[in-house]
Structures are given as C-alpha cells and as structure tokens.
Design a protein around this motif. Sequence first.
Motif, PDB file in Angstrom:
ATOM      1  N   GLY B  33       1.512  -3.732   8.451  1.00  0.00           N
ATOM      2  CA  GLY B  33       0.443  -2.744   8.530  1.00  0.00           C
ATOM      3  C   GLY B  33       0.982  -1.458   9.099  1.00  0.00           C
ATOM      4  O   GLY B  33       2.166  -1.169   9.015  1.00  0.00           O
ATOM      5  N   ALA B  37      -2.189   1.610   6.181  1.00  0.00           N
ATOM      6  CA  ALA B  37      -3.105   0.523   5.888  1.00  0.00           C
ATOM      7  C   ALA B  37      -4.296   0.564   6.836  1.00  0.00           C
ATOM      8  O   ALA B  37      -5.456   0.479   6.411  1.00  0.00           O
ATOM      9  CB  ALA B  37      -2.359  -0.799   6.011  1.00  0.00           C
TER      10      ALA B  37
ATOM     11  N   TRP D  43       2.323  -9.532  -3.805  1.00  0.00           N
ATOM     12  CA  TRP D  43       3.219  -8.880  -2.862  1.00  0.00           C
ATOM     13  C   TRP D  43       3.320  -9.668  -1.555  1.00  0.00           C
ATOM     14  O   TRP D  43       4.393  -9.735  -0.966  1.00  0.00           O
ATOM     15  CB  TRP D  43       2.749  -7.436  -2.624  1.00  0.00           C
ATOM     16  CG  TRP D  43       3.036  -6.584  -3.810  1.00  0.00           C
ATOM     17  CD1 TRP D  43       3.887  -6.886  -4.810  1.00  0.00           C
ATOM     18  CD2 TRP D  43       2.460  -5.330  -4.128  1.00  0.00           C
ATOM     19  NE1 TRP D  43       3.881  -5.891  -5.750  1.00  0.00           N
ATOM     20  CE2 TRP D  43       3.015  -4.924  -5.347  1.00  0.00           C
ATOM     21  CE3 TRP D  43       1.525  -4.510  -3.523  1.00  0.00           C
ATOM     22  CZ2 TRP D  43       2.672  -3.724  -5.960  1.00  0.00           C
ATOM     23  CZ3 TRP D  43       1.185  -3.324  -4.116  1.00  0.00           C
ATOM     24  CH2 TRP D  43       1.753  -2.927  -5.335  1.00  0.00           C
ATOM     25  N   GLY D  47       6.883 -11.435   0.136  1.00  0.00           N
ATOM     26  CA  GLY D  47       7.426 -11.054   1.433  1.00  0.00           C
ATOM     27  C   GLY D  47       7.293  -9.585   1.751  1.00  0.00           C
ATOM     28  O   GLY D  47       8.141  -9.020   2.416  1.00  0.00           O
ATOM     29  N   ALA D  48       6.236  -8.976   1.250  1.00  0.00           N
ATOM     30  CA  ALA D  48       6.001  -7.592   1.625  1.00  0.00           C
ATOM     31  C   ALA D  48       4.574  -7.477   2.146  1.00  0.00           C
ATOM     32  O   ALA D  48       3.702  -6.911   1.495  1.00  0.00           O
ATOM     33  CB  ALA D  48       6.219  -6.667   0.431  1.00  0.00           C
ATOM     34  N   PRO D  49       4.323  -8.016   3.326  1.00  0.00           N
ATOM     35  CA  PRO D  49       2.940  -8.086   3.798  1.00  0.00           C
ATOM     36  C   PRO D  49       2.314  -6.727   4.037  1.00  0.00           C
ATOM     37  O   PRO D  49       1.125  -6.533   3.745  1.00  0.00           O
ATOM     38  CB  PRO D  49       3.054  -8.865   5.101  1.00  0.00           C
ATOM     39  CG  PRO D  49       4.462  -8.753   5.503  1.00  0.00           C
ATOM     40  CD  PRO D  49       5.256  -8.617   4.267  1.00  0.00           C
ATOM     41  N   ASP D  50       3.086  -5.786   4.546  1.00  0.00           N
ATOM     42  CA  ASP D  50       2.479  -4.481   4.813  1.00  0.00           C
ATOM     43  C   ASP D  50       2.035  -3.810   3.527  1.00  0.00           C
ATOM     44  O   ASP D  50       0.974  -3.184   3.466  1.00  0.00           O
ATOM     45  CB  ASP D  50       3.436  -3.603   5.620  1.00  0.00           C
ATOM     46  CG  ASP D  50       4.842  -3.672   5.103  1.00  0.00           C
ATOM     47  OD1 ASP D  50       5.094  -4.507   4.204  1.00  0.00           O
ATOM     48  OD2 ASP D  50       5.706  -2.913   5.577  1.00  0.00           O
ATOM     49  N   VAL D  51       2.858  -3.955   2.510  1.00  0.00           N
ATOM     50  CA  VAL D  51       2.466  -3.391   1.219  1.00  0.00           C
ATOM     51  C   VAL D  51       1.207  -4.075   0.721  1.00  0.00           C
ATOM     52  O   VAL D  51       0.295  -3.429   0.189  1.00  0.00           O
ATOM     53  CB  VAL D  51       3.611  -3.549   0.194  1.00  0.00           C
ATOM     54  CG1 VAL D  51       3.229  -2.903  -1.112  1.00  0.00           C
ATOM     55  CG2 VAL D  51       4.884  -2.971   0.730  1.00  0.00           C
ATOM     56  N   ILE D  53      -1.194  -5.463   2.439  1.00  0.00           N
ATOM     57  CA  ILE D  53      -2.387  -5.005   3.167  1.00  0.00           C
ATOM     58  C   ILE D  53      -2.823  -3.644   2.641  1.00  0.00           C
ATOM     59  O   ILE D  53      -4.002  -3.412   2.336  1.00  0.00           O
ATOM     60  CB  ILE D  53      -2.086  -4.904   4.674  1.00  0.00           C
ATOM     61  CG1 ILE D  53      -1.917  -6.295   5.257  1.00  0.00           C
ATOM     62  CG2 ILE D  53      -3.195  -4.168   5.389  1.00  0.00           C
ATOM     63  CD1 ILE D  53      -1.584  -6.264   6.720  1.00  0.00           C
ATOM     64  N   THR D  54      -1.861  -2.748   2.528  1.00  0.00           N
ATOM     65  CA  THR D  54      -2.195  -1.403   2.080  1.00  0.00           C
ATOM     66  C   THR D  54      -2.793  -1.431   0.686  1.00  0.00           C
ATOM     67  O   THR D  54      -3.778  -0.741   0.403  1.00  0.00           O
ATOM     68  CB  THR D  54      -0.946  -0.524   2.099  1.00  0.00           C
ATOM     69  OG1 THR D  54      -0.249  -0.756   3.302  1.00  0.00           O
ATOM     70  CG2 THR D  54      -1.311   0.930   1.993  1.00  0.00           C
ATOM     71  N   GLU D  55      -2.195  -2.234  -0.179  1.00  0.00           N
ATOM     72  CA  GLU D  55      -2.709  -2.281  -1.551  1.00  0.00           C
ATOM     73  C   GLU D  55      -4.133  -2.823  -1.556  1.00  0.00           C
ATOM     74  O   GLU D  55      -4.998  -2.291  -2.268  1.00  0.00           O
ATOM     75  CB  GLU D  55      -1.794  -3.151  -2.411  1.00  0.00           C
ATOM     76  CG  GLU D  55      -2.308  -3.464  -3.799  1.00  0.00           C
ATOM     77  CD  GLU D  55      -2.330  -2.256  -4.727  1.00  0.00           C
ATOM     78  OE1 GLU D  55      -1.713  -1.242  -4.376  1.00  0.00           O
ATOM     79  OE2 GLU D  55      -2.986  -2.319  -5.779  1.00  0.00           O
TER      80      GLU D  55
END
Lengths: 502, 147, 489, 78, 125
Positions: B33, B37, D43, D47-51, D53-55
């Motif tokens: 995050g 986000a 995603w 292994g791209a959790p931040d991506v 969340i943002t998506e």
Amino acid sequence: MEAVFYNFMPIWTVMFPIFMSMVIFIISRRSEKLRDGLSVATAVVTFFSVAAMYPYLAAGNIIDYTIFDILPGLGVSVRVDILSFSLAIISSFVWMLVAIYSIDYMSHEHGGDRYYPIFIFTLGSCLGIFMAGDFFTLFIFFELMSLISYVLVIHEETREALRAGYKYLIMTIIGGLALFFAIILTFELAGTVSLSQGTLITAAGTLPFLAFLSFLVGFGMKAGMFPLHVWLPDAHPVAPSPASALLSGIMLKTGAYGMLRVLFTVFNIPLVKETGWDMIMLVLAVITILLGSAVALTQEDLKRRLAYSSVGQMGYIILGMALLNETALVGDVFHIFSHALMKSTLFLAAGAIIWKTGLRNINDLQGIGKKMPVTMGAFTIAALAMIGIPPLNGFLSKWTLALGALEAGAPLYVVVLLISSLLNGLYYLPIIIAAFFGGEEEEEGGHHGEGIPFNIQEAAHRMVIPVAILGLACIVFGLMPNNFAFELSLRTASFLINAGMP
Amino acid sequence: MKDIVIRTVCRVIVPFVQVYGLYVIFHGHLSPGGGFAGGAILGSSMVLFALSFHLEAGAQKLGHETSSYLESGGGIWYILIGLLGLALGSNFLTNRAAGLGFGLPGQLFSGGMIFLLSLGIGVKVASTMFTLFYNLSEEEGSGGDHQ
Amino acid sequence: MSLHLPVISIALLLLASFVMPLLRRGARAAALPFTLSVLGAVFTVSLYLIYLVESRGAFSYHVGGWPPPWGVELYIDHLAVYMMMVLSSICLVVMVYGARDLYHEIRAEVMSWYYTLYLLLLASMIGIALTNDLFTLFVFLEISTISACGIISIKKDRECIEASFKYLILSVLGSGCVLLGVAMIYMITGYLNYDFVAQELPQAIAEYPYNILMALSLFIVGFSVKSALFPLHIWLPDAHSSAPSPSSAVLSGLVIKIYAAAILRLLFRVFPAELFEVVPVLDILLFLSVLAVMAGSIFAMVQEDIKRMLAYSSIAQIGFVFMGIGLFGNRALLGGLVHIFNHALMKSMLFLAAGLIIYAAGIRNIRDLRGIGVRMPLTMGAFAIGAFSMVGIPGTNGFISKWHLALGALDLGRPFFVAIILLSSLLNGIYYLPIVINAFFGVKIEPRSEHRDVPGMMLVPVLILAAGVIFFGFYPGPILALLEQAIVL
Amino acid sequence: MPLLDFFLLSFLIVSAVAVARTRDLLSAVIIFAAYSLVMAIIWQMLGAPDVAITEAALGAGVTTFLFLATISKTQRLE
Amino acid sequence: MEIISRLLENYYYFVSMVLFIIGIHTMLTHSNLIKKVIGMNIMDTSIFLFFVSIGYRRGGMAPIIQPGVEAEMYVNPLPSALILTGIVVAVSVTAYALSLIVELYKQYGTCCANEIAQIRAREES
C-alpha cells in the motif's frame, strides 16, 4: 598600416551603403529632397571608395581579410583582387549614374520611400558579392541581393509585376538552393570554401561534377543562362526603368562573376578541360546567344526586347569564359564592362522615353528621335555598340572574343557571334530607323492607335545627363583600345589564367 | 439515492473505510500500500458518502475549494519534504543518508520522512479523487486534471 | 550545492505549479510575476548548468541518495543541459507573450490552471531530458502528455476539445508502447537504469534478439507517435492549430522535439551499436523522416489556415531532426540536434506572430493576410525572418542546421538526403514566401473594423525570438561547441 | 498451468472481448469493473500486493465510478 | 509445435499480449469515445500484467521488509513503483478523457467519433 587600411576598405564599401539604406529609410519620412540627395551621395561615396582601392590593387596586392568565423572553415571574409575590383568599379559607376537618373524618374512613381533604401541596399549587397572572400559570404550577399531586388522587380505592384516577381522569387530560391548544394559539396571535398586557398577541387568524380552542375545552375540562374533564363524576360521589363538598368546591366553580372570564380578558383583549367565540362557551358552559351537574340526579334515591347537581348549578351560572357584561354577572357571581362554600359544606356533611355510618353510598344515610337535627340542618340550609340559596329566598345569585346575563339581552335563560335550580331542588327536597327526617320506619314495614318504626343521634349536634365554619359562611355571605351577598362580586362584575364595567383 | 438502507449502511461503513485508508497510507513503508492506494481508498470513501447522501452533504464535509486547496497542498507538501533532504545537506528526497532513519519492520514511525511523504501523496490523491468526482458530477467541468 | 540545481529546478517548477491553484482572488495578480520569475530562475539555472557541465563534465544525481539500480537517477550531460536550456528559454519567452494573449483566448478563471499545466509541462520535459532511467522517463512522459493535452483543451472550443481528445488517445497509445518497451527491457536485463541496461544488453542480444528488437520498435513507435513522425502525425495539425497560440508555440517548438531527444538518448546510450548493424532501424527512421519532410511540406502548401500551415510545417521540420538521428553520423546528429533549438526558435516565433495577427486583426485565413504587413510591419517582419529561416537563407539559423545536416549526409556518402533537404527548402519557400509577399505588397484588402492595437508585451517576445533567429544564424559557435561534446559517438 | 490461473486469465480475455463487443456502455463498464477486480486478484497471486490494492481501489473503484458518471451525462447506448 | 509449447510455458505473457491487442483494437477501431477509453484502460492493465508477471517469473519475494530475509531475495521494487505510477496515471488520463467526452457531448450531442467528424465536415463545407 597601409594593409590594415585596405583591409578595412572593402568592409567599408559594403557596409556603408547598407548602413546608409537604413538612414535613408528613416529620413525618407521627413524629407524627400534629403532622401534623394542622400541616395546620390551614398552612391557617389561608394564609387570613390571602390576607386580608392585601385592603387593598392594595381600594385599587385590582394586584400584578404577574415572578419569572423561562423563555423570552423566557414567564415565571413572579404577579398578584393583585380577581378573583384573590375566588377565593383563598373557596378558602382553605373549605380551612381542610375541614382542620379532615379531622382526625376521616381518622382512620378509611388513608393519612393521604399525604392531608395532598397536601391542603396542592393548596391551594398552587390558589392558584397564581388568583394566576398569566400563562397559562404558570397552566398549570403547573393541571397540578400536576390531577395532584396525582388522588391525592385515588383515595385509597381501590378498584377503582371507580382506574377513576374513570384517567378523570379521561386527561381531565385531554386538557384540559391543549388548554390547551397554546390557550396556544401565544395566544403565537403575541400574543407574550405575560401577564395584565397588556390584551387579547391583538383580531382574529377561524381561529387565534383555535381558541384560543378549545381554551381552552374545557381549562378546560371542569376546570369540568365538557357534554360534557366525564363524569369529574366518577365522580371526585367516590369521593374521601374532604373531598376531594370541595374538588373540587366549589373546584377546579371553577379552570376557571371560567380561562374568565373567557379571555373578558376573552385576548379582549374586543366581539370575543366580534361573532364569536358567546358563543353556543357559552351553548348549552353551558344543556345543562350542564339535563343536570346532570336526571341528578342519577336518582342514588341521595348523593354522586353532589351531584356531578351540581355539573355543573348550573357551568352557571350558565358561563352567567353568557357573558351578558357586568355584572349577570350580579356574579351569576356571587357564584355562585362561593355554590356553593363550599353545595357544600362539602353534601359535608361527607354525609361526616359516611357517616362515622357508612356509608350512601351516599339511600333508606337515613330519619330521619337526628333523629339528627344540626346536620349535617342545615346540609345543609338548603345544599340550600335550592341550590334558591334567598329569604333564602339561592343565591337572591341566581340573582336577579342572572336580572336579568343579562333585561338581555341573553334571558328564555329565566331560564326555564332556573327549570326548573333546580325540578329542584333535586325532587332535594333528598326527601332533606330523608325525613331529618326519614321514618323511623318504615321501621324496622318495613325493606324497604330496612339502616336507620340506632340508636345514631347527631352526628359529632365538629371535623366538625360546620365544617359549621355553612359552613351559617351560606350564611344570612349571603344575608340581608345588602351583605355582603362581594357587594361583592367587584360590584367584580370592574366590573373585568372594564372590560377588566381598574382 | 434517498434509500434509507444505503444511507444507514454507508454511514456505518464510511468511517471504517476511512480508517482503513489512513492505515494503508501510514503503513506504506511497512506493508503493501502507500500513498496512492490509501489515498484512493480515502477518496472513494468520501465519494461514497457524497453519493449515498447528497452532493451538498458531501460538499458540507469537504468543500470544492477546500478539496482543491488540499490537492495543491499535498503536492507542495511532497516537494517541501523532498527539499528537506537538501536542507539537511544531502540529495533531494534523501531519507536514510540524511540521518532521518530507515524503515524497521513493524514500527510505524521508523521510516523517517517516508511516512510524511505518504501522507502528502495520500492527501493529494484523496482530494484529487474528490475533485474529479465533483467535476464530473456537477454541470461545470474544469478541463484540466493533473497528476 | 550546485549539483543539486537540476533537481531543485524541477522541484521548483512542480512546487510553483501546485501553488498556482491556491492563488485565488486578490492573489491572482501575483500568478504571472511568480510564474515568470520561476521560469527565469530555471533558465538561469540551465545556463549555469551549461557552465558547470562544460567545466567539470557530465555528472549524475541520485534522487533520495539511493545509488542505481534502485534509486532514481538523473544524468546531467551536455545533451541534457542543452535541452534544458532550449526548453526553459523558449518557455520563458512564450510565457511573456502568453500572459497577455491568453486573456482573450481562455476564461480568466482557468488562467491559474493554465500556469499550473504550463509549469508542469516544462517540469516534465526537463525531467525527460535529464532522466537516466526508464522509470522516471515514463513518469515524466505521462505528465507531459496530460499537461500538453491540458494546455490545448483549456480553451473550451469544440475544435480544441476534439483535437485534444485525439491527441490524448494517440499519446496514450504511444505511452503504452513505451511502457511495453520498458517492460521488455526490464524482462531482458532486470534493470531500468540506462547504464545498467546498456551494460546488460550486448550480452543479451544473442539470447533474446527478438525481444530487444521488439523493445526497440516499441520505443520508436511510441516516441514517433508523440513527436508526430510522418505516418503517425495525424493528431498534430488539429491539435497545434486549434490550441491557444502560446500553447501552439510550445507544443510545436518544444514538446514534439523532446520526444525526439528522448529516443535519441535511448538509441545512443542504451541500445548497443551492434544492433543497428543487424537491424535497419536507422534506415527505417531515415525513410520515415524523408517521407515526413516531403509530406509535411506538401500538405502545408494546400492549407488555408495559417496556424494549420505552420502545424504541417512542423511535421516536415521534425523530419529533419529524425533525419539527423537516422543518419547517425557525428555531423548529421549535430545538425539534427541544433535543428531542435533552431526550429524551436523559429516555429515558436512564427506561431506567436500568427497569434499576434489573429489577436490584432482577427484573421486566420492566409488569403486574408494581404496587406497586413503595412499595418503590422514589425510582426510581419519577424514572420518574414522566420520564413527565410525556414527556407534556409544564410544568415538565419535555419541555414546552420541545414548546413550541418547536409554536410553530415555528405560525410556518410549519401547526397540523396542533401537533395531532399534542398527540395524541402524549396517547398518551404513556395508556401512561406507568398504569405510574406502578399502581406507587404500587392492588392490591399480593406482592414476590418475590429483591428486592435498590438500590446508591447506581446510584440517584444516575437521580436526577441526573431533577433535570436538572426543572432544564432551568425553566431552559432557556442551552441555547436556544446553539442559537439554532447555527441561524441 | 495451474487451474486457477487458467480460469482467471481466460476470464480476463473473455471479459475484454465482451467489453469490446457489447453495445450497451453500462454493461461494458460493469464488465470492465469485474475485469479490473480479477486483474487485482491476479496481481496479488503474482506477489505484487501493493499493486493489487491500488488496482482494486483505483482501477475497479474510481474508474468505474468515473465511467458511470460520464455515461449518466452522455448516452448509454453506443 | 514448439511455438505452442513455448506459448504455454509463458502463458502470462501470451495473455497480456492478447489483452494488449484487444485494447489497442478497441481503442483505434471503435468509434464510440467511451469505448476508446475503456480500450485504453485494457491496454494499460495488460502492460501492467506483463510487468508483474516478469517480476514473478524472476522469483524473489514481494519487496516488503521482513526480519530475517536477505536483501537479495526481494524483487527490484522499481517496476512495482512504475506500475503504481502507471495505474494512477491511467486513472488520471481516464478522468481527463472522460471530462473531455462530456464536453464533446455538450458541444456535438454525440459520443461517436464518426458522427463528430461528419458534423465537422458538414460545418466546413
């Protein structure tokens, strides 16, 4: 000290008129008298400045001075040798007389505020071409002169003038681009475009040939060489007469000057002979001569006829240089002198007639010689010189040219010269005969519509005197074979033959 | 949308969503995050609120003007924090080398100025969302969006 | 401290752009002086950076103190400072003009947004010029795309909106291609930093030839769309002609060029030279550039709207820049790069002059421009200088770039391109000069009643740019010296 | 190829085609929202959790809202 | 056959390329402006998918610092930052494009590029 002074002289002679043109532009709003006087004064001062360089040059020196470099190997520089001087002196001389002539001529025309600054500016840029020390500087002034003189061509702003001007402009741009190409090729091959480095290109090949052709196009455009002459007969007649005199008399010579430089500085005689490039020039020159003279015959408009005649005469000059021997070159340079004098006489005289009568058609000019004897007298002298009647300067140049042709082992060109002289006679003599001997019976019949008004006299003094001086010069330079101009031609020719080295 | 169910649900949900958004923003250097986000979550919570009640109700909570002030403020904040690194004698946006500390796993206030940067980004993104929402919902749309 | 200057100038621009919307009501009057002083400061910084790079050579800057490959890196070399100088100088001059002109083209309320977008655009373009990694490149690419569209669509005209939509869609397509290219590069090398990628690529050629090739073509397609290389130019005429004049000046003068500079940097620093021997990428660029030069000129000839004509002429001129890149010899590159500056000078000047005519006389159609030179001699005089420069008359800066391009082509033994350059110059002459002629001579058309006086604040920038055209025509030495160091192959 | 991957990826393709084909813009937008959510799941799996969340927040949430607002202001059918 | 097997091995790449093409196709061929914007979004997400799958292929862990994990085991955080930026930019562009569409609809009364072109052609003639 002396060298420093003379290094400065060409810069002065070029920049002074250019600077004065701005002054004239500003002053012209205040006072017309001052404007006219200043223009003449500028032309006179310029002429004497050019003349002042003679002693130094006559001693065999060459003025050569680089002002600053724009790029490595490419700078703005001045160089005056005997060839430059010859052209500069005749230009500034004619310019001075035309400046005087303009005063009265332009008083009837509109836009004098525009005419004089441009007129003087053109003088500066024209001298800039002759005194440039390298092809880049030459190119700058060449473009400057071509573009600025556009304003002279379209001065009257009629639809016809604008159309001719547009043609002129497009051809000028094409010529300029060809020149650009040629210069860039030369730079690529030689690493410099300076005029003082001796022969720039010594080996034949595709690129040198391209460079030669482009130079030929670029300068040939200006010189009115066939088939690039198409703009000339349109542009010269529509300009005001003093401007036509300069366009035909002087500005065409910038093209010839450029070609001389190309033949003798960029390339050299052995190379040109070996590759046969001189044949290209010879053929074009012959076509130019015959075409110019023949088409002139068919023209009814006086100034158009003179313009076509210029095409033919430029053919002589190109022919002379392409023969590549000293005698021909003497004739060539002398013909530059002669033609400048003759053609400006003719145009100025024609201008005086048009100014007085408003008639341009040859058939309308019956009997004009009785009304304007001095003007028509000068016209006659110049026309006879054009034809090549012996005691006049035209004869001398043609004679020398013919000798050169014989020396080159090509009597064919002598025949061409003769034919052309014959044609010259055919289109000049009727004008003269009609002017002096025609007239009476026409006045009653009047089937040409309008004849010459009765109350016609000589034009104003300031118009007649320059015409008379030029006419006299035609006689003087012809009568005395060892005159100043011929001396200069001899010197220039030997200078050129010796590959530009004194 | 005057439905009582939606309103009630939203009234309950929105604070939680906002807290979550703040959590995501502040833990940007520790867990997945970050400003983008979290700001988006925060912004959508406000959009949700405004949608479920009324445009004016949303405007009362966060006015159009305030929103765009916040938007610019977030950007300015970010740049100023970045310049802080210069002020401390190091490079732009420098964190560690300027002695501001380095993120330690599990500790919220360990990331030096990253925390503050995330805050700036979060505020900016959230207010941008809201401004966008206004611009599209209201009749007068302002053409220039920027990021 | 001076090493921080590049990033400080970008930060300053961003900061200023964020501050702009905050200026409300009374403070609005401060927006213009503030913008101008920021632009002036950036310009001064760029001049100082030139001195710095000249004296101590190129240097790199690690944002956040992180060394590459992790951190964001700026690389300040000769090319970068050159581009920065070009961008900031033109932006400054155009803004002086725009400050006055914009009030009649866009609504007063959105003026602060205009400043914001303008500063963002400059910041992002400087970012593109300075960046040394694909990540930052992409970010700034997107910012520049949006802000470039923004300064078109801020004028709420239906043409503007439609043009900017078209521009936006195609630009995003271009960015998408670039991003995909970045992904390819990252897939092959595992890095995004130029230097590291350049280290890895030569070994990778044998292993993944197609991927590298695809990445390269994606970059070329992406950047060509953005810089309007010929077949991908369709968005440009609408966008540049409908935009407010200051925007047109910046868009035509700078924005399309910065992408060309970016692709040059990629070709130059990232992709190995062996690749170009195997794949005719450069020849394709050359081919396209020739098409662009010819087609742009020919299309420009048939236009009636003066700004549209200028826009088409930009398509031709960007072809010259790409021709320099495609020829890929020292001198040709020099010509292409110096043309970036020269064309920026002349085209922004021409657009501003056109804007001035539109402002003062309300005329857009070329045929109605007859006799305008008598009423607006200084403006049309500047226009004439620009036109001469376009044709390449010696003594104007257009000549300098053509000279180097032509010499470069000859150095490589390709006189064909010299002919193309000359032909295009001729075409330029055919469509530029009649405008000038008709403006000064010929049949006068009665002026319309709505003729407005030309404010000095709008005229002065035009004259400054015109003086620049002449000045750099005679004195291109410093620029060329800078560029010669920038392109040591 | 794990089964879940296969399902999700084919869902992506099918929904992308459906978005392109459907004439009702509202349905297209809703399908696109579903597409975005599935993308976020993928995603996360990659292994791209931040991506992810943002998506989920931006792509699925905000974008969808923006589309809906636009459609409500313009026209629903193509 | 080899091509197919390689495709199957790299199915993430394959899918993302297919999506990319669908996106571009939608963007360029559909005349409805909203569809164009959706296509743009599909194109962008497909590139992000491609990017993420590269990182996944190369192994390593999500770049979240955890105790006891060596720095070499994390993937390079730059691409994911790049994707984050990309997503935000995509949203901004979408928002901007949509506001332009609303404006166009106000001016022309349609969202169809072809119809707008027709209207303009009619106006010019």
